[in-house]
Design an enzyme around this catalytic site. Structure first.
Site, PDB file in Angstrom:
ATOM      1  N   SER A  62       0.842  -1.207   0.000  1.00  0.00           N
ATOM      2  CA  SER A  62       0.000   0.000   0.000  1.00  0.00           C
ATOM      3  C   SER A  62       0.870   1.247   0.000  1.00  0.00           C
ATOM      4  O   SER A  62       0.357   2.352  -0.187  1.00  0.00           O
ATOM      5  CB  SER A  62      -0.882   0.038   1.256  1.00  0.00           C
ATOM      6  OG  SER A  62      -1.701  -1.087   1.316  1.00  0.00           O
TER       7      SER A  62
ATOM      8  N   HIS B 143      -2.325  -3.299  -6.478  1.00  0.00           N
ATOM      9  CA  HIS B 143      -2.857  -3.013  -5.140  1.00  0.00           C
ATOM     10  C   HIS B 143      -4.295  -3.500  -5.037  1.00  0.00           C
ATOM     11  O   HIS B 143      -5.200  -2.982  -5.684  1.00  0.00           O
ATOM     12  CB  HIS B 143      -2.776  -1.493  -4.888  1.00  0.00           C
ATOM     13  CG  HIS B 143      -3.121  -1.106  -3.492  1.00  0.00           C
ATOM     14  ND1 HIS B 143      -3.997  -0.098  -3.187  1.00  0.00           N
ATOM     15  CD2 HIS B 143      -2.702  -1.614  -2.310  1.00  0.00           C
ATOM     16  CE1 HIS B 143      -4.086   0.004  -1.873  1.00  0.00           C
ATOM     17  NE2 HIS B 143      -3.318  -0.901  -1.326  1.00  0.00           N
TER      18      HIS B 143
ATOM     19  N   ASN C 119      -6.152   5.034  -1.833  1.00  0.00           N
ATOM     20  CA  ASN C 119      -5.745   5.542  -0.518  1.00  0.00           C
ATOM     21  C   ASN C 119      -5.744   7.064  -0.467  1.00  0.00           C
ATOM     22  O   ASN C 119      -6.074   7.658   0.544  1.00  0.00           O
ATOM     23  CB  ASN C 119      -4.364   4.988  -0.135  1.00  0.00           C
ATOM     24  CG  ASN C 119      -4.453   3.525   0.265  1.00  0.00           C
ATOM     25  OD1 ASN C 119      -5.543   2.964   0.377  1.00  0.00           O
ATOM     26  ND2 ASN C 119      -3.320   2.891   0.466  1.00  0.00           N
TER      27      ASN C 119
HETATM   28  N1  NAD Z   1      -4.526  -5.264   5.144  1.00  0.00           N
HETATM   29  C1  NAD Z   1      -5.013  -4.532   4.141  1.00  0.00           C
HETATM   30  O1  NAD Z   1      -6.159  -4.046   4.184  1.00  0.00           O
HETATM   31  C2  NAD Z   1      -4.185  -4.320   2.895  1.00  0.00           C
HETATM   32  C3  NAD Z   1      -4.801  -3.809   1.744  1.00  0.00           C
HETATM   33  C4  NAD Z   1      -4.027  -3.642   0.592  1.00  0.00           C
HETATM   34  C5  NAD Z   1      -2.673  -3.962   0.597  1.00  0.00           C
HETATM   35  N2  NAD Z   1      -2.085  -4.438   1.754  1.00  0.00           N
HETATM   36  C6  NAD Z   1      -0.665  -4.783   1.702  1.00  0.00           C
HETATM   37  O2  NAD Z   1      -0.528  -6.194   1.655  1.00  0.00           O
HETATM   38  C7  NAD Z   1       0.682  -6.598   2.299  1.00  0.00           C
HETATM   39  C8  NAD Z   1       0.360  -7.641   3.359  1.00  0.00           C
HETATM   40  O3  NAD Z   1      -0.545  -7.084   4.280  1.00  0.00           O
HETATM   41  P1  NAD Z   1      -1.440  -8.020   5.223  1.00  0.00           P
HETATM   42  O4  NAD Z   1      -2.505  -7.132   5.777  1.00  0.00           O
HETATM   43  O5  NAD Z   1      -1.820  -9.267   4.511  1.00  0.00           O
HETATM   44  O6  NAD Z   1      -0.396  -8.353   6.378  1.00  0.00           O
HETATM   45  P2  NAD Z   1      -0.348  -9.649   7.328  1.00  0.00           P
HETATM   46  O7  NAD Z   1       0.471  -9.250   8.481  1.00  0.00           O
HETATM   47  O8  NAD Z   1      -1.707 -10.191   7.568  1.00  0.00           O
HETATM   48  O9  NAD Z   1       0.438 -10.713   6.437  1.00  0.00           O
HETATM   49  C9  NAD Z   1       1.805 -10.569   6.106  1.00  0.00           C
HETATM   50  C10 NAD Z   1       2.402 -11.962   6.007  1.00  0.00           C
HETATM   51  O10 NAD Z   1       3.745 -11.827   5.534  1.00  0.00           O
HETATM   52  C11 NAD Z   1       4.483 -12.835   6.180  1.00  0.00           C
HETATM   53  N3  NAD Z   1       5.903 -12.574   6.094  1.00  0.00           N
HETATM   54  C12 NAD Z   1       6.645 -11.707   6.830  1.00  0.00           C
HETATM   55  N4  NAD Z   1       7.951 -11.821   6.476  1.00  0.00           N
HETATM   56  C13 NAD Z   1       8.012 -12.752   5.494  1.00  0.00           C
HETATM   57  C14 NAD Z   1       9.069 -13.301   4.722  1.00  0.00           C
HETATM   58  N5  NAD Z   1      10.333 -12.919   4.903  1.00  0.00           N
HETATM   59  N6  NAD Z   1       8.768 -14.230   3.807  1.00  0.00           N
HETATM   60  C15 NAD Z   1       7.488 -14.644   3.628  1.00  0.00           C
HETATM   61  N7  NAD Z   1       6.441 -14.162   4.315  1.00  0.00           N
HETATM   62  C16 NAD Z   1       6.713 -13.222   5.249  1.00  0.00           C
HETATM   63  C17 NAD Z   1       3.952 -12.833   7.615  1.00  0.00           C
HETATM   64  O11 NAD Z   1       4.320 -14.024   8.298  1.00  0.00           O
HETATM   65  C18 NAD Z   1       2.464 -12.696   7.367  1.00  0.00           C
HETATM   66  O12 NAD Z   1       1.819 -13.951   7.265  1.00  0.00           O
HETATM   67  C19 NAD Z   1       1.318  -5.329   2.844  1.00  0.00           C
HETATM   68  O13 NAD Z   1       2.280  -4.856   1.932  1.00  0.00           O
HETATM   69  C20 NAD Z   1       0.140  -4.355   2.919  1.00  0.00           C
HETATM   70  O14 NAD Z   1       0.520  -3.010   2.765  1.00  0.00           O
HETATM   71  C21 NAD Z   1      -2.810  -4.642   2.892  1.00  0.00           C
END
Ligand code: NAD
Length: 314
Positions: A124, A145, A196
């Site tokens: 994001s 995204h 966003n």
């Molecule tokens: N949550 C939202 O609403 C949303 C919306 C759009 C985009 N995003 C983006 O999506 C991405 C993930 O967000 P999320 O909400 O799913 O987070 P989350 O914390 O639920 O999931 C992230 C995952 O990444 C894993 N991880 C961390 N280090 C790692 C590594 N070295 N190798 C492999 N996996 C690893 C973690 O164990 C975890 O399971 C972020 O970049 C976030 O900005 C999130």
């Protein structure tokens, strides 16, 4: 050149909130998905969450009951990055929001993934150019995204970095259309992308109205839910402007623009809550007070409404 229909195997890196939803949607659209995270436990949890999501789609009549387990069988899990990406056509990175972590993954993936594979990030915050520099294939790197929950919201923003090729953009646009998404292209990368930026602009104005005592947070939410939210789920701001008449829009802009919030500093109304430890549902208090029951009811209502909309969109 790879065609959208050639994208059959997709790696999803990060099996959290976004990763499991991205994986379940791809699997439900007959793609083979390799899911990667840092522990077996997280990967099994993600597959279980994917199953719950697929069951909800089945209950809404969006997929058949057979498709639940067939889709799950298309998701393989691994703790080994090489095994995950070595034969994939598309790699979707959805790991925790940390630039060094994402760059290091892009660097490693670039060395292992097939030369034709396209690498995208669901970040994001970070621009595609900030990740493309870690690879030798910047023309095949872009942002994609999603919104949460990814399998229920059709919109994805495809963000073109300065070096992303038109072929990559066309490939991604065609691919996402083929799995039922509504991709929007951001031609020139921009911080905050589209969604966003608009969301934060709305929140800044809403917080300034509360701060100045004109209305409360629940009253503003009520106006958004019952009025503009309904319109915006059918039409975008420019369609609405054309239908309103641009002369009327001008009159509104002339009278309102000088009055709108233009704060560059962080709003006091937000910072006071942050300093008090009131972070929203996760602490039980934010702009509202939350209980376990009210959180559960809110989430159920949101999930049911999104599934209703997805059913209607079909
Ligand atoms: N949550 C939202 O609403 C949303 C919306 C759009 C985009 N995003 C983006 O999506 C991405 C993930 O967000 P999320 O909400 O799913 O987070 P989350 O914390 O639920 O999931 C992230 C995952 O990444 C894993 N991880 C961390 N280090 C790692 C590594 N070295 N190798 C492999 N996996 C690893 C973690 O164990 C975890 O399971 C972020 O970049 C976030 O900005 C999130």
């Amino acid at each position: 050149m790879t065609a959208p229909t050639d994208i059959k195997k997709v790696a999803v890196l990060g099996a959290g909130l976004m990763g499991h939803g991205i994986a379940l949607e791809l699997a439900a659209h007959h793609r083979s998905v390799h899911l990667y995270d840092v522990s077996e436990q997280l990967l099994h949890k993600a597959v279980n969450r994917a199953r719950v999501g697929l069951k909800a789609l089945n209950q809404a009549g969006l997929i058949s009951s057979d498709e639940i387990e067939t889709s799950i069988s298309r998701i393989s899990i691994s703790l080994d990055l090489s095994e995950t990406v070595e034969d994939t056509d598309l790699v979707i990175e959805a790991v925790s929001e940390n630039l060094d972590l994402k760059r290091s993954l892009f660097h490693k993936v670039d060395k292992i993934a097939p030369p034709n594979a396209v690498l995208v990030s669901n970040t994001s915050t970070f621009l595609p150019s900030a990740l493309a520099v870690a690879t030798q294939r910047p023309s095949q790197v872009a942002g994609v995204h999603y919104y949460n929950p990814p399998h229920l919201l059709p919109g994805v923003e495809i963000i073109k970095g300065p070096e992303t090729s038109n072929d990559t953009v066309e490939l991604l646009t065609g691919f996402y259309r083929s799995i039922g998404k509504s991709p929007a292209l951001i031609h020139k990368e921009i911080q905050g992308f589209i969604g966003n930026r608009l969301q934060v602009a709305l929140l800044r104005e809403a917080m300034s109205i509360v701060r100045d005592g004109h209305a409360t947070a629940p009253e503003i939410d009520q106006v958004v839910r019952s009025r503009m939210g309904k319109l915006l789920s059918v039409a975008g701001p420019f369609e609405l402007a054309d239908n309103q008449g641009l002369d009327s829009v001008l009159a509104l802009a002339e009278s309102e623009f000088p009055l709108l919030a233009k704060d560059r500093s962080l709003p006091g109304i937000l910072m006071d809550k942050i300093h008090a430890g009131d972070l929203g549902v996760k602490t039980g208090r934010g702009f509202y007070d939350w209980t376990v029951e009210s959180i559960e009811a809110w989430r159920k209502n949101m999930a049911d409404s999104l599934i209703d909309m997805a059913t209607h969109d079909r």
